[in-house]
Design an enzyme around this catalytic site. Structure first.
Site, mmCIF file in Angstrom:
data_model
loop_
_atom_site.group_PDB
_atom_site.id
_atom_site.type_symbol
_atom_site.label_atom_id
_atom_site.label_comp_id
_atom_site.label_asym_id
_atom_site.label_seq_id
_atom_site.Cartn_x
_atom_site.Cartn_y
_atom_site.Cartn_z
ATOM 1 N N GLY A 14 -14.332 -37.798 35.036
ATOM 2 C CA GLY A 14 -13.597 -36.765 34.231
ATOM 3 C C GLY A 14 -14.102 -36.475 32.916
ATOM 4 N NE ARG A 75 -13.832 -36.584 39.487
ATOM 5 C CZ ARG A 75 -13.215 -37.169 38.416
ATOM 6 N NH1 ARG A 75 -13.664 -38.651 38.208
ATOM 7 N NH2 ARG A 75 -12.472 -36.993 37.728
ATOM 8 C CG ASP A 106 -13.896 -48.574 37.517
ATOM 9 O OD1 ASP A 106 -14.270 -49.418 37.151
ATOM 10 O OD2 ASP A 106 -13.670 -48.013 38.839
ATOM 11 C CB THR A 128 -11.535 -42.252 31.502
ATOM 12 O OG1 THR A 128 -10.381 -42.053 31.981
ATOM 13 C CG2 THR A 128 -11.478 -43.783 31.229
ATOM 14 C CG ASP A 130 -6.915 -41.489 33.900
ATOM 15 O OD1 ASP A 130 -6.305 -40.650 33.448
ATOM 16 O OD2 ASP A 130 -7.516 -41.667 35.089
ATOM 17 C CG ASP A 132 -8.430 -46.127 34.520
ATOM 18 O OD1 ASP A 132 -9.520 -45.833 33.581
ATOM 19 O OD2 ASP A 132 -8.319 -45.597 35.427
ATOM 20 N NE ARG A 174 -7.132 -38.310 41.676
ATOM 21 C CZ ARG A 174 -8.116 -37.788 41.528
ATOM 22 N NH1 ARG A 174 -9.176 -38.636 41.988
ATOM 23 N NH2 ARG A 174 -8.317 -36.467 41.370
ATOM 24 C CB ALA A 189 10.647 -40.153 28.519
HETATM 25 O O1 F6P Z 1 -10.172 -38.285 34.119
HETATM 26 C C1 F6P Z 1 -9.310 -39.070 34.688
HETATM 27 C C2 F6P Z 1 -8.260 -38.118 35.693
HETATM 28 O O2 F6P Z 1 -7.643 -37.216 34.833
HETATM 29 C C3 F6P Z 1 -7.264 -38.721 36.265
HETATM 30 O O3 F6P Z 1 -6.005 -39.081 35.608
HETATM 31 C C4 F6P Z 1 -6.899 -37.758 37.424
HETATM 32 O O4 F6P Z 1 -6.275 -38.263 38.506
HETATM 33 C C5 F6P Z 1 -8.369 -37.142 37.667
HETATM 34 O O5 F6P Z 1 -9.154 -37.284 36.511
HETATM 35 C C6 F6P Z 1 -8.720 -36.045 38.231
HETATM 36 O O6 F6P Z 1 -9.964 -35.647 37.928
HETATM 37 P P1 F6P Z 1 -10.548 -34.514 38.802
HETATM 38 O O7 F6P Z 1 -9.629 -33.539 39.352
HETATM 39 O O8 F6P Z 1 -11.320 -33.796 37.709
HETATM 40 O O9 F6P Z 1 -11.524 -35.058 39.765
#
Ligand code: F6P
Length: 330
Positions: A14, A75, A106, A128, A130, A132, A174, A189
């Site tokens: 991503g 990807r 990752d 990223t 995320d 993460d 995700r 929030a």
């Molecule tokens: O870049 C990380 C992320 O945004 C996640 O949070 C998300 O779930 C995922 O990528 C979605 O990526 P794509 O739809 O581009 O495969």
């Protein structure tokens, strides 16, 4: 290990705001120091397909402020196969690359490790939204994504307050709730729902909203990470249990775009320069990380063994802040 003379760069997975300033820092530093830079388009798939071009200093003009990645990203399913990795390794040899810098999360690091295991020198740069990765406290793009989400939710608060509604806002993530947690705290929030934490709807969400109402709160925001799922069901449950109009907003890919924040531009630039230093040294395959707030680097095998956990203090703080609101409001 000999000093690198020709290096490759790719972005994968991503996209994240800050990838472009990172490419800029690498190309500018490398070319100024006499290295040849080869840009590989579309991540590992481009490496397999032979999608490369030589990058010069002026190819990266103006990139400090640009979101996305001029190298494109992908990807690659083919790179997950032995044959795909072999093709990529062959192209690295054909190009005469002494080192490869891979920018991503990752999956990108795991791909880099496959190449490292075949004797190719790689340097991973964490990027990223995320945030993460187990090996690094920070990944490029997280700060910008948080700011984008916050700006959007601040706007939702205006309309939600006018209509006295509950706004349930889904942010990306995700498998990881870091973005939801940071954003949740920053926007005040009522609840932040994360994939890492089991949700007790009655206790964690409905009760908090009900108590807020008793104390005069007219609008409530619930931030929910994409990985939690069941967005529409949550909305229905909240509406039924509280009697308040409840609306869902999915922020989606806007969180991945936009001009990188100061933090991301600086992190991207520092990591880019460090990647060149690693390739000019005799170090083998490394990934760049932030550790105790400082830039550092680790062996790629070690880095990929590390696991990331949620910051429990932040999670508790998120809930405690809302409780203090309940007790102190007049
Ligand atoms: O870049 C990380 C992320 O945004 C996640 O949070 C998300 O779930 C995922 O990528 C979605 O990526 P794509 O739809 O581009 O495969």
């Amino acid at each position: 290990m000999a000093e690198a003379r020709t290096i490759g760069i790719l972005t994968s997975g991503g996209d994240a705001p800050g990838m472009n300033p990172c490419i800029r820092a690498i190309v500018r530093t490398a070319t100024a120091e006499g290295l040849t830079c080869i840009g590989i388009r579309r991540g590992y798939q481009g490496l397999i397909n032979g999608d490369f071009f030589q990058m010069e200093s002026n190819d990266v003009d103006g990139l400090s402020r640009r979101g996305g990645t001029i190298l494109y990203t992908a990807r690659s399913d083919e790179f997950r196969t032995e044959a795909g990795v072999a093709k990529a390794a062959k192209n690295i040899e054909y190009l005469g690359l002494d080192g490869l810098i891979t920018i991503g999360g990752d999956g990108t690091f795991r791909g880099a490790r496959e190449l490292a295991r075949r004797g190719i020198r790689v340097v991973g740069i964490p990027a990223t939204i995320d945030n993460d990765l187990g090996c690094s406290e920070y990944t490029i793009g997280f700060d910008t994504a948080c700011n984008t989400a916050i700006e959007a939710i601040d706007k939702l608060r205006d309309t939600g307050t006018s209509h006295e509604r509950v706004s349930v806002v889904q942010v990306m993530g995700r498998n990881a709730g870091h973005l939801a947690l940071y954003t949740g705290i920053a926007v005040g929030a009522s609840a932040a729902l994360l994939p890492e934490k089991e949700v007790d709807m009655e206790h964690d969400v409905i009760d908090v909203i009900r108590k807020g109402c008793l104390h005069g709160r007219r609008h409530h925001i619930v931030v929910i990470a994409e990985g939690v799922g069941y967005l529409n069901e949550f909305v229905k449950q909240i509406e039924e249990a509280t009697g308040l109009e409840t609306r869902a907003t999915v922020l989606g890919y806007i969180q991945r775009g936009g001009a990188p924040s100061a933090r991301d531009r600086v992190a991207a630039s520092m990591m880019g320069v460090r990647a060149i230093d690693i390739l000019k040294s005799d170090a083998s395959s490394r990934v760049i990380v932030v550790k105790d707030g400082e830039f550092d680097d680790l062996d790629i095998e070690e880095a990929l063994k590390m696991e990331r956990s949620l910051d429990e203090n932040m999670f508790t703080a998120c809930n405690r802040i809302d409780n203090s609101y309940l007790f102190h409001r007049k």
